[in-house]
Motif scaffolding. Structure first.
Motif, PDB file in Angstrom:
ATOM      1  N   PRO A   1       0.938  -1.310  -0.065  1.00 50.11           N
ATOM      2  CA  PRO A   1      -0.085  -0.058   0.344  1.00 50.11           C
ATOM      3  C   PRO A   1       1.147   0.609  -0.039  1.00 50.11           C
ATOM      4  O   PRO A   1       0.467   2.738  -0.657  1.00 50.11           O
ATOM      5  CB  PRO A   1      -0.722  -0.339   0.827  1.00 50.11           C
ATOM      6  CG  PRO A   1      -0.819  -1.690   1.372  1.00 50.11           C
ATOM      7  CD  PRO A   1       0.263  -2.397   0.980  1.00 50.11           C
ATOM      8  N   ASN A   2       2.159   1.175   0.902  1.00 49.87           N
ATOM      9  CA  ASN A   2       2.675   2.229   1.008  1.00 49.87           C
ATOM     10  C   ASN A   2       3.861   2.768  -0.622  1.00 49.87           C
ATOM     11  O   ASN A   2       3.479   3.818  -1.429  1.00 49.87           O
ATOM     12  CB  ASN A   2       3.821   2.262   2.148  1.00 49.87           C
ATOM     13  CG  ASN A   2       2.911   1.904   2.875  1.00 49.87           C
ATOM     14  OD1 ASN A   2       3.143   0.744   3.961  1.00 49.87           O
ATOM     15  ND2 ASN A   2       3.183   2.893   4.243  1.00 49.87           N
TER      16      ASN A   2
ATOM     17  N   GLU B   1       0.581   4.003  -2.898  1.00 51.28           N
ATOM     18  CA  GLU B   1       0.639   5.575  -2.493  1.00 51.28           C
ATOM     19  C   GLU B   1       1.725   6.594  -2.917  1.00 51.28           C
ATOM     20  O   GLU B   1       1.459   7.655  -3.790  1.00 51.28           O
ATOM     21  CB  GLU B   1       0.426   5.619  -0.529  1.00 51.28           C
ATOM     22  CG  GLU B   1       0.205   7.165  -0.878  1.00 51.28           C
ATOM     23  CD  GLU B   1       0.107   7.504   1.285  1.00 51.28           C
ATOM     24  OE1 GLU B   1       0.451   8.577   1.220  1.00 51.28           O
ATOM     25  OE2 GLU B   1      -0.015   6.034   1.410  1.00 51.28           O
TER      26      GLU B   1
ATOM     27  N   THR C   1      -3.957   3.122  -6.143  1.00 54.27           N
ATOM     28  CA  THR C   1      -4.247   2.347  -5.746  1.00 54.27           C
ATOM     29  C   THR C   1      -3.135   0.612  -5.502  1.00 54.27           C
ATOM     30  O   THR C   1      -2.818   0.451  -6.395  1.00 54.27           O
ATOM     31  CB  THR C   1      -5.842   2.225  -5.794  1.00 54.27           C
ATOM     32  OG1 THR C   1      -6.081   1.441  -7.207  1.00 54.27           O
ATOM     33  CG2 THR C   1      -5.955   3.469  -5.490  1.00 54.27           C
ATOM     34  N   PRO C   2      -3.904   0.454  -4.456  1.00 54.23           N
ATOM     35  CA  PRO C   2      -2.855  -0.788  -4.695  1.00 54.23           C
ATOM     36  C   PRO C   2      -3.500  -1.471  -5.426  1.00 54.23           C
ATOM     37  O   PRO C   2      -2.488  -2.884  -6.224  1.00 54.23           O
ATOM     38  CB  PRO C   2      -3.215  -1.997  -2.945  1.00 54.23           C
ATOM     39  CG  PRO C   2      -3.434  -0.445  -2.529  1.00 54.23           C
ATOM     40  CD  PRO C   2      -4.293   0.686  -3.167  1.00 54.23           C
ATOM     41  N   GLU C   3      -4.867  -1.510  -6.099  1.00 51.76           N
ATOM     42  CA  GLU C   3      -5.264  -3.186  -7.222  1.00 51.76           C
ATOM     43  C   GLU C   3      -4.702  -2.043  -7.920  1.00 51.76           C
ATOM     44  O   GLU C   3      -4.211  -3.432  -8.729  1.00 51.76           O
ATOM     45  CB  GLU C   3      -7.073  -2.478  -7.472  1.00 51.76           C
ATOM     46  CG  GLU C   3      -7.602  -3.032  -5.569  1.00 51.76           C
ATOM     47  CD  GLU C   3      -7.849  -1.673  -4.363  1.00 51.76           C
ATOM     48  OE1 GLU C   3      -7.737  -2.169  -2.927  1.00 51.76           O
ATOM     49  OE2 GLU C   3      -6.824  -0.462  -4.681  1.00 51.76           O
TER      50      GLU C   3
ATOM     51  N   HIS D   1      -1.923  -0.704  -8.220  1.00 47.70           N
ATOM     52  CA  HIS D   1       0.011  -1.272  -8.652  1.00 47.70           C
ATOM     53  C   HIS D   1      -0.135  -2.652  -9.149  1.00 47.70           C
ATOM     54  O   HIS D   1       0.675  -3.221  -9.490  1.00 47.70           O
ATOM     55  CB  HIS D   1       0.333  -0.544  -7.124  1.00 47.70           C
ATOM     56  CG  HIS D   1       1.221  -1.149  -6.690  1.00 47.70           C
ATOM     57  ND1 HIS D   1       2.529  -0.324  -7.298  1.00 47.70           N
ATOM     58  CD2 HIS D   1       2.366  -2.409  -6.173  1.00 47.70           C
ATOM     59  CE1 HIS D   1       3.723  -1.255  -7.160  1.00 47.70           C
ATOM     60  NE2 HIS D   1       3.377  -2.559  -6.531  1.00 47.70           N
TER      61      HIS D   1
END
Length: 139
Positions: free
Chosen positions: A97-98, A101, A106-108, A110
């Motif tokens: 998540p970082n 960011e 978003t993580p998705e 990414h």
């Protein structure tokens, strides 16, 4: 073709570049920005990739990088910098998540674009977790 969402502006989260000698290369980028050093023009919103591509095409060193990449059956494009940042962030063990960011998505998103950089090692992580659990079981 579906248009991708625009990457949001965000605070710069630099990640040390490791040179061929194994030592971190310090460009002092944050200090240079704070001192007011002009950064290269990156174009207006939505034009960054085109502006950088034009700049790189005119740069002899970039042409040598591209030839070397082709020789070793790799690809060298302006987006390679972003890919390298993702790969290096994952290899440092930073949480997904970082990383997402820091890259402005978003993580998705990414995982859709950079999942290939997520290090394997799942078996090793579970083995270590079980070894730690054994310590507490034996106590």
């Amino acid at each position: 073709m579906e248009r991708k969402e625009r990457t949001e502006p965000r605070e710069l989260c630099p990640l040390a570049l490791i040179g061929a000698d194994g030592k971190a290369v310090d460009f002092k980028l944050l200090e240079r920005i704070k001192l007011g050093e002009d950064l290269p023009y990156l174009g207006r919103g939505g034009e960054v990739a085109m502006t950088m591509n034009t700049r790189f095409r005119r740069w002899d060193l970039w042409q040598r990088y591209r030839k070397e990449a082709k020789r070793i059956k790799q690809v060298c494009v302006p987006y390679s910098f972003r890919h390298r940042y993702a790969k290096a962030s994952h290899s440092k063990g930073l949480p997904l998540p970082n990383i997402a960011e820091s890259m402005g998505h978003t993580p998705e998103v990414h995982m859709q674009n950079y999942a290939r950089f997520k290090p394997s090692g799942t078996k090793e992580m579970y083995k270590k977790a079980n070894e730690l659990a054994a310590i507490y079981i034996d106590d």
